[in-house]
Motif scaffolding. Sequence first.
Motif, PDB file in Angstrom:
ATOM      1  N   GLY A 235       0.764  -1.201   0.071  1.00  0.00           N
ATOM      2  CA  GLY A 235       0.043   0.018  -0.036  1.00  0.00           C
ATOM      3  C   GLY A 235       0.721   1.289  -0.016  1.00  0.00           C
ATOM      4  O   GLY A 235       0.239   2.224   0.426  1.00  0.00           O
ATOM      5  N   VAL A 236       2.043   1.124  -0.372  1.00  0.00           N
ATOM      6  CA  VAL A 236       2.854   2.475  -0.456  1.00  0.00           C
ATOM      7  C   VAL A 236       2.825   3.141  -1.653  1.00  0.00           C
ATOM      8  O   VAL A 236       2.455   2.675  -2.859  1.00  0.00           O
ATOM      9  N   SER A 237       2.961   4.465  -1.775  1.00  0.00           N
ATOM     10  CA  SER A 237       2.890   5.124  -3.088  1.00  0.00           C
ATOM     11  C   SER A 237       4.147   4.976  -3.809  1.00  0.00           C
ATOM     12  O   SER A 237       4.852   4.233  -3.527  1.00  0.00           O
ATOM     13  N   MET A 238       4.054   5.761  -4.820  1.00  0.00           N
ATOM     14  CA  MET A 238       5.067   5.525  -6.079  1.00  0.00           C
ATOM     15  C   MET A 238       6.611   5.927  -5.568  1.00  0.00           C
ATOM     16  O   MET A 238       7.488   5.109  -5.643  1.00  0.00           O
ATOM     17  N   ALA A 239       6.799   6.907  -4.949  1.00  0.00           N
ATOM     18  CA  ALA A 239       8.018   7.310  -4.599  1.00  0.00           C
ATOM     19  C   ALA A 239       8.552   6.289  -3.514  1.00  0.00           C
ATOM     20  O   ALA A 239       9.914   5.827  -3.593  1.00  0.00           O
ATOM     21  N   PRO A 240       7.884   6.009  -2.208  1.00  0.00           N
ATOM     22  CA  PRO A 240       8.618   5.043  -1.384  1.00  0.00           C
ATOM     23  C   PRO A 240       8.653   3.562  -2.085  1.00  0.00           C
ATOM     24  O   PRO A 240       9.619   2.846  -1.882  1.00  0.00           O
ATOM     25  N   GLY A 241       7.979   3.344  -3.133  1.00  0.00           N
ATOM     26  CA  GLY A 241       7.748   1.964  -3.754  1.00  0.00           C
ATOM     27  C   GLY A 241       9.329   2.046  -4.709  1.00  0.00           C
ATOM     28  O   GLY A 241      10.142   0.967  -4.549  1.00  0.00           O
ATOM     29  N   SER A 270      12.748  -1.921   3.338  1.00  0.00           N
ATOM     30  CA  SER A 270      11.938  -1.254   4.270  1.00  0.00           C
ATOM     31  C   SER A 270      12.717   0.115   4.502  1.00  0.00           C
ATOM     32  O   SER A 270      12.116   1.221   4.653  1.00  0.00           O
ATOM     33  N   ALA A 271      13.877   0.151   4.595  1.00  0.00           N
ATOM     34  CA  ALA A 271      14.737   1.430   5.048  1.00  0.00           C
ATOM     35  C   ALA A 271      14.549   2.410   3.763  1.00  0.00           C
ATOM     36  O   ALA A 271      14.447   3.659   3.955  1.00  0.00           O
ATOM     37  N   GLY A 272      14.577   1.565   2.647  1.00  0.00           N
ATOM     38  CA  GLY A 272      14.653   2.380   1.428  1.00  0.00           C
ATOM     39  C   GLY A 272      13.356   3.382   1.209  1.00  0.00           C
ATOM     40  O   GLY A 272      13.230   4.342   0.689  1.00  0.00           O
ATOM     41  N   GLY A 277       9.831   8.326   2.265  1.00  0.00           N
ATOM     42  CA  GLY A 277       8.439   9.184   2.573  1.00  0.00           C
ATOM     43  C   GLY A 277       7.550   8.055   3.146  1.00  0.00           C
ATOM     44  O   GLY A 277       6.390   8.206   3.691  1.00  0.00           O
ATOM     45  N   ALA A 278       7.945   6.544   3.223  1.00  0.00           N
ATOM     46  CA  ALA A 278       6.908   5.553   3.669  1.00  0.00           C
ATOM     47  C   ALA A 278       6.735   5.755   5.185  1.00  0.00           C
ATOM     48  O   ALA A 278       7.648   6.241   6.169  1.00  0.00           O
ATOM     49  N   ALA A 279       5.575   5.342   5.987  1.00  0.00           N
ATOM     50  CA  ALA A 279       5.566   5.261   7.446  1.00  0.00           C
ATOM     51  C   ALA A 279       6.542   4.602   7.898  1.00  0.00           C
ATOM     52  O   ALA A 279       6.928   3.368   7.598  1.00  0.00           O
ATOM     53  N   ALA A 280       7.253   4.997   9.176  1.00  0.00           N
ATOM     54  CA  ALA A 280       8.339   4.285   9.868  1.00  0.00           C
ATOM     55  C   ALA A 280       7.760   3.395  10.981  1.00  0.00           C
ATOM     56  O   ALA A 280       8.685   2.851  12.019  1.00  0.00           O
ATOM     57  N   SER A 281       6.365   3.459  11.445  1.00  0.00           N
ATOM     58  CA  SER A 281       5.980   2.788  12.657  1.00  0.00           C
ATOM     59  C   SER A 281       4.481   2.358  12.234  1.00  0.00           C
ATOM     60  O   SER A 281       4.075   2.998  11.482  1.00  0.00           O
ATOM     61  N   ALA A 283       0.816   0.399  12.063  1.00  0.00           N
ATOM     62  CA  ALA A 283       0.194  -0.710  11.093  1.00  0.00           C
ATOM     63  C   ALA A 283       0.857  -0.711   9.553  1.00  0.00           C
ATOM     64  O   ALA A 283       1.120  -1.546   8.833  1.00  0.00           O
ATOM     65  N   ALA A 284       0.924   0.720   9.232  1.00  0.00           N
ATOM     66  CA  ALA A 284       1.423   0.834   7.670  1.00  0.00           C
ATOM     67  C   ALA A 284       2.856   0.302   7.607  1.00  0.00           C
ATOM     68  O   ALA A 284       3.284  -0.358   6.731  1.00  0.00           O
ATOM     69  N   PHE A 285       3.712   0.379   8.629  1.00  0.00           N
ATOM     70  CA  PHE A 285       5.108  -0.171   8.496  1.00  0.00           C
ATOM     71  C   PHE A 285       5.021  -1.683   8.629  1.00  0.00           C
ATOM     72  O   PHE A 285       5.886  -2.283   8.111  1.00  0.00           O
ATOM     73  N   GLU A 286       4.006  -2.189   9.456  1.00  0.00           N
ATOM     74  CA  GLU A 286       4.087  -3.793   9.450  1.00  0.00           C
ATOM     75  C   GLU A 286       3.572  -4.032   7.910  1.00  0.00           C
ATOM     76  O   GLU A 286       4.016  -5.269   7.484  1.00  0.00           O
ATOM     77  N   ASP A 287       2.572  -3.395   7.414  1.00  0.00           N
ATOM     78  CA  ASP A 287       2.305  -3.970   6.016  1.00  0.00           C
ATOM     79  C   ASP A 287       3.695  -3.880   5.130  1.00  0.00           C
ATOM     80  O   ASP A 287       3.856  -4.727   4.023  1.00  0.00           O
ATOM     81  N   LEU A 288       4.326  -2.762   5.065  1.00  0.00           N
ATOM     82  CA  LEU A 288       5.540  -2.661   4.518  1.00  0.00           C
ATOM     83  C   LEU A 288       6.507  -3.569   4.768  1.00  0.00           C
ATOM     84  O   LEU A 288       7.021  -4.306   3.558  1.00  0.00           O
ATOM     85  N   ALA A 289       6.573  -3.919   5.914  1.00  0.00           N
ATOM     86  CA  ALA A 289       7.681  -5.029   6.226  1.00  0.00           C
ATOM     87  C   ALA A 289       7.209  -6.697   5.632  1.00  0.00           C
ATOM     88  O   ALA A 289       8.126  -7.314   5.087  1.00  0.00           O
ATOM     89  N   GLN A 290       5.866  -6.726   5.735  1.00  0.00           N
ATOM     90  CA  GLN A 290       5.317  -8.016   5.193  1.00  0.00           C
ATOM     91  C   GLN A 290       5.727  -7.905   3.433  1.00  0.00           C
ATOM     92  O   GLN A 290       5.956  -8.868   2.990  1.00  0.00           O
ATOM     93  N   ALA A 291       5.377  -6.869   2.952  1.00  0.00           N
ATOM     94  CA  ALA A 291       5.584  -6.436   1.389  1.00  0.00           C
ATOM     95  C   ALA A 291       6.938  -6.865   1.125  1.00  0.00           C
ATOM     96  O   ALA A 291       7.024  -7.331  -0.055  1.00  0.00           O
TER      97      ALA A 291
END
Length: 318
Positions: A235-241, A270-272, A277-281, A283-291
């Motif tokens: 669920g991240v936007s283009m730039a964080p992707g 995750s760091a990149g 601009g992605a969330a660093a903590s 539920a959003a960060f948990e989704d990012l980590a799984q992705a």
Amino acid sequence: MKNYSVASQRAWIIRNAMTLLTLATVALYAIFIQWVWGWATVLALWKSAGLGSAFLALAALLGTYVLRTWRIYDYFPTETGGRFGTLLRLTQVHNLLNIMLPFRSGEASFPLLMKREFDLSLARSTAALFVMRLFDLHALLAAAGIGLVLQHHSSWAWALWFGFLVLPVAGFVLRGIGIRFAARVLPAKAERLLAEVEAGLPVDAAAFARAWGATLINWFTKIAVLAWVLGLLGGVSMAPGFGGALGGELSSVLPVHAPAGVGTYPAGISAGAVAFGAAASGAAFEDLAQAAVNTHLLVIVSSLIGTALSLFAARGKG
């Protein structure tokens, strides 16, 4: 009679060394995936996103492997002519070894395999690999830079990005100065090695343009696919992707890069993504980590499938 049988077996092994190495690499990698994640888990992770999306992303990544092979094929047309399938298999084995071994130590396999399959000198293939890796790093950063430009939406950002994009052209134009300087400072015994290094560079502007263009297309495609997958799954936007895709790929060159990038590649993603601009903590960060884990699995499974398919591409050539 026994000596003849042993000699015959050795000859068969030598003739089919590349095929045997490919099969062993594929088998070990498949076992490794089962041991760390389990193939059922790999498939289950993609069910929520849709297997159609997974196959589309997989096909795009497989296409980048073919393009990488074509770049080498075009780089050494005389030595590799008519044996694209064999070169595809060699490239895939080299890629898998790079993924499995830490700090890109798998790179050493490329000149050895090129010597074994195409009788290309170690110095020339190493020099060519060095040039191509410079192309790769530049294209990787340029592709990820699109994410930064999209964040600012300004003409100066696009101008800076374009200036960085064309840097390899300046390097190619000035290559003669570098070679002449090396010839002056290096001892006479190094003349032959320097000649091999020079032979590993693109022969003319057309060859340079093809190698550079293929590299840009390859990395822009891969980064775009990985960014799309991160957006789809996390669920991240283009730039964080784009930032996540860059972070994952750059993590593979670190000294602490784990075998197959287990842990380090998703952490790099995750760091990149957070840096862009992605969330660093939360539920959003948990989704990012799984992705990030799912995206990493996609990369290594595509490498495994590409290597397995390359066996059929090279059938009868090996």
